[in-house]
Design a protein around this motif. Structure first.
Motif, short mmCIF file in Angstrom:
data_model
loop_
_atom_site.label_atom_id
_atom_site.label_comp_id
_atom_site.label_asym_id
_atom_site.label_seq_id
_atom_site.Cartn_x
_atom_site.Cartn_y
_atom_site.Cartn_z
N GLU A 1 4.05 14.27 2.92
CA GLU A 1 3.25 15.05 3.86
C GLU A 1 4.19 16.05 4.56
N ASN A 2 4.01 17.32 4.29
CA ASN A 2 4.81 18.35 4.96
C ASN A 2 4.22 18.63 6.35
N ARG A 3 5.04 18.44 7.38
CA ARG A 3 4.61 18.71 8.76
C ARG A 3 5.60 19.70 9.37
N ALA A 4 5.42 20.97 9.04
CA ALA A 4 6.35 22.00 9.48
C ALA A 4 6.04 22.47 10.89
N GLY A 5 7.03 23.15 11.49
CA GLY A 5 6.84 23.76 12.80
C GLY A 5 7.88 23.29 13.80
N GLY A 6 8.21 24.18 14.75
CA GLY A 6 9.14 23.83 15.81
C GLY A 6 10.53 23.52 15.30
N GLY A 7 10.95 24.18 14.22
CA GLY A 7 12.28 23.92 13.66
C GLY A 7 12.44 22.48 13.17
N GLY A 8 11.33 21.88 12.78
CA GLY A 8 11.36 20.50 12.30
C GLY A 8 10.95 19.48 13.34
N SER A 9 10.80 19.91 14.60
CA SER A 9 10.54 18.95 15.67
C SER A 9 9.13 18.36 15.62
N ILE A 10 8.16 19.09 15.09
CA ILE A 10 6.79 18.56 15.00
C ILE A 10 6.74 17.40 14.02
N GLY A 11 7.35 17.57 12.86
CA GLY A 11 7.39 16.48 11.89
C GLY A 11 8.20 15.30 12.37
N ALA A 12 9.34 15.58 13.02
CA ALA A 12 10.19 14.49 13.54
C ALA A 12 9.45 13.68 14.59
N ASP A 13 8.69 14.36 15.44
CA ASP A 13 7.90 13.66 16.46
C ASP A 13 6.85 12.76 15.81
N LYS B 1 0.87 -1.20 0.00
CA LYS B 1 0.00 0.00 0.00
C LYS B 1 0.89 1.23 0.00
N PRO B 2 0.32 2.42 -0.18
CA PRO B 2 1.14 3.64 -0.22
C PRO B 2 1.94 3.86 1.06
N ILE B 3 3.10 4.49 0.88
CA ILE B 3 3.99 4.83 1.98
C ILE B 3 3.92 6.34 2.21
N ARG B 4 3.82 6.74 3.46
CA ARG B 4 3.79 8.16 3.80
C ARG B 4 5.21 8.64 4.10
N LEU B 5 5.63 9.72 3.44
CA LEU B 5 6.94 10.32 3.69
C LEU B 5 6.73 11.68 4.33
N ILE B 6 7.07 11.80 5.61
CA ILE B 6 6.91 13.07 6.33
C ILE B 6 8.15 13.93 6.13
N THR C 1 5.28 4.49 7.24
CA THR C 1 5.58 5.89 7.52
C THR C 1 7.09 6.01 7.68
N ILE C 2 7.68 6.86 6.86
CA ILE C 2 9.10 7.17 6.95
C ILE C 2 9.23 8.69 6.92
N GLY C 3 10.43 9.21 7.09
CA GLY C 3 10.55 10.66 7.09
C GLY C 3 11.96 11.12 6.78
N ILE C 4 12.07 12.41 6.54
CA ILE C 4 13.36 13.02 6.25
C ILE C 4 14.05 13.39 7.56
N SER C 5 15.32 13.00 7.67
CA SER C 5 16.14 13.38 8.81
C SER C 5 17.07 14.51 8.39
N THR C 6 17.27 15.47 9.28
CA THR C 6 18.18 16.58 9.01
C THR C 6 19.05 16.82 10.24
N VAL C 7 20.10 17.59 10.07
CA VAL C 7 20.93 17.96 11.22
C VAL C 7 20.09 18.70 12.26
#
Length: 322
Positions: free
Chosen positions: A63-75, A27-32, A86-92
């Motif tokens: 799925e763009n989940r902005a806010g908190g300097g990236g912390s909302i999406g990371a959470d 099934k589809p994969i969500r990329l935050i 569900t997977i996501g982008i990791s940043t410094v």
């Protein structure tokens, strides 16, 4: 008898896991993406999603989940079901800077994620307004050492990546500049271009158009060698500064507990995606260089950067604005 039942249960569970990994994805994969559309993170994430959709045979939906300097999406990534969907982008910022600056953050960058790969690296730069009284890095350093506290530098915000690089530079060179935080790189650049603040510490992609236009003078970059686009600008490493020379990176992570076989499949798809010439060109146009390493290598990158940022926060007594 009980031991036999336990063994049978474990065997059935292992077989189910293996079957899931073999059929995955169904099934589809969500990329935050933990930042708003349009920036480098979004360009890297959407490009990966497009290519991985083709390779995996299922849509990878951004799925763009902005806010908190990236912390909302990371959470949101950390709290998702660890089933590979569900997977996501990791940043410094999300994996190192935010957790180091804010110990009360709702996720742990080491315990709550399973790294997949580093998708791309991005150079960083210290640049100045052309009116600044230094034409190159050595002159810049001499001016700062002769005038402690006289000059200020702009960044995208307190505990943003530019702020942390600026502080690392100060520690490494034993110089002192005053930090001026802004709400994003755009407003910071505007004031440096206008001469309100003389120095900019930034990811290279957002400063590059102004460098090319002659409106900013680049003095030093964080990269493993001189950039083809800026052949006359030395790296921090060349100047004997090891700590500031690490690039920014954009990777892929999954929630902790995601099966290893699924991580392996996602890693293979991401690495293959990075071999696409069009995707490579999109990344390079944005100022990013394709990577594509192993899960263990990206885990090591995350830990190294997190440890470095924790130490920097302690040494410089950096406090997050509340």
């Amino acid at each position: 008898m009980q031991a036999g039942k336990l063994a049978l249960t474990l065997a059935l569970a292992a077989a189910a896991t293996a079957a899931h990994a073999q059929s995955y994805p169904t099934k589809p994969i969500r990329l935050i993406i933990p930042f708003a559309p349009g920036g480098t993170t979004d360009i890297v994430g959407r490009g990966a999603a497009d290519q991985m959709s083709r390779i995996l045979g299922q849509p990878v939906v951004v799925e763009n989940r902005a806010g908190g300097g990236g912390s909302i999406g990371a959470d949101a990534i950390a709290k998702a079901a660890p089933d590979g969907y569900t997977i996501g982008i990791s940043t410094v910022s999300t994996m190192a800077v935010n957790p180091a600056c804010n110990p009360k953050l709702s996720y742990d960058p080491i315990k709550d994620f399973k790294p997949i790969t580093n998708l791309a690296n991005v150079a960083n730069v210290i640049a100045v307004n052309p009116n600044f009284p230094a034409k190159n890095y050595k002159e810049f350093l001499a001016v700062l050492k002769a005038n402690p506290g006289k000059y200020s530098y702009a960044s995208s915000g307190t505990c943003g990546f530019g702020h942390m690089l600026g502080e690392q530079f100060k520690v490494s060179t034993k110089t002192f500049m005053v930090h001026i935080p802004y709400r994003g790189a755009g407003p910071a650049l505007n004031d440096v271009l206008a001469g309100q603040v003389p120095i900019m510490v930034d990811n290279l992609p957002s400063s590059m158009p102004y460098i090319k236009a002659g409106k900013l003078r680049p003095l030093v970059v964080a990269w493993n060698k001189r950039l083809d686009s800026l052949p006359d600008v030395p790296t921090f490493g060349e100047m004997g500064l090891k700590e500031p020379n690490d690039p920014a990176w954009y990777g892929l992570v999954a929630p902790a507990g995601t099966p290893d076989d699924v991580i392996k499949k996602l890693n293979e798809a991401a690495v293959k995606a990075l071999q696409d010439k069009d995707f490579q060109q999109r990344l390079r146009t944005a100022g990013a260089e394709p990577s594509g390493n192993t899960p263990a290598q990206h885990a090591a990158e995350i830990k190294k950067e997190f440890d470095k940022m924790k130490n920097l926060v302690k040494v410089q007594n950096i406090k997050l604005e509340q």
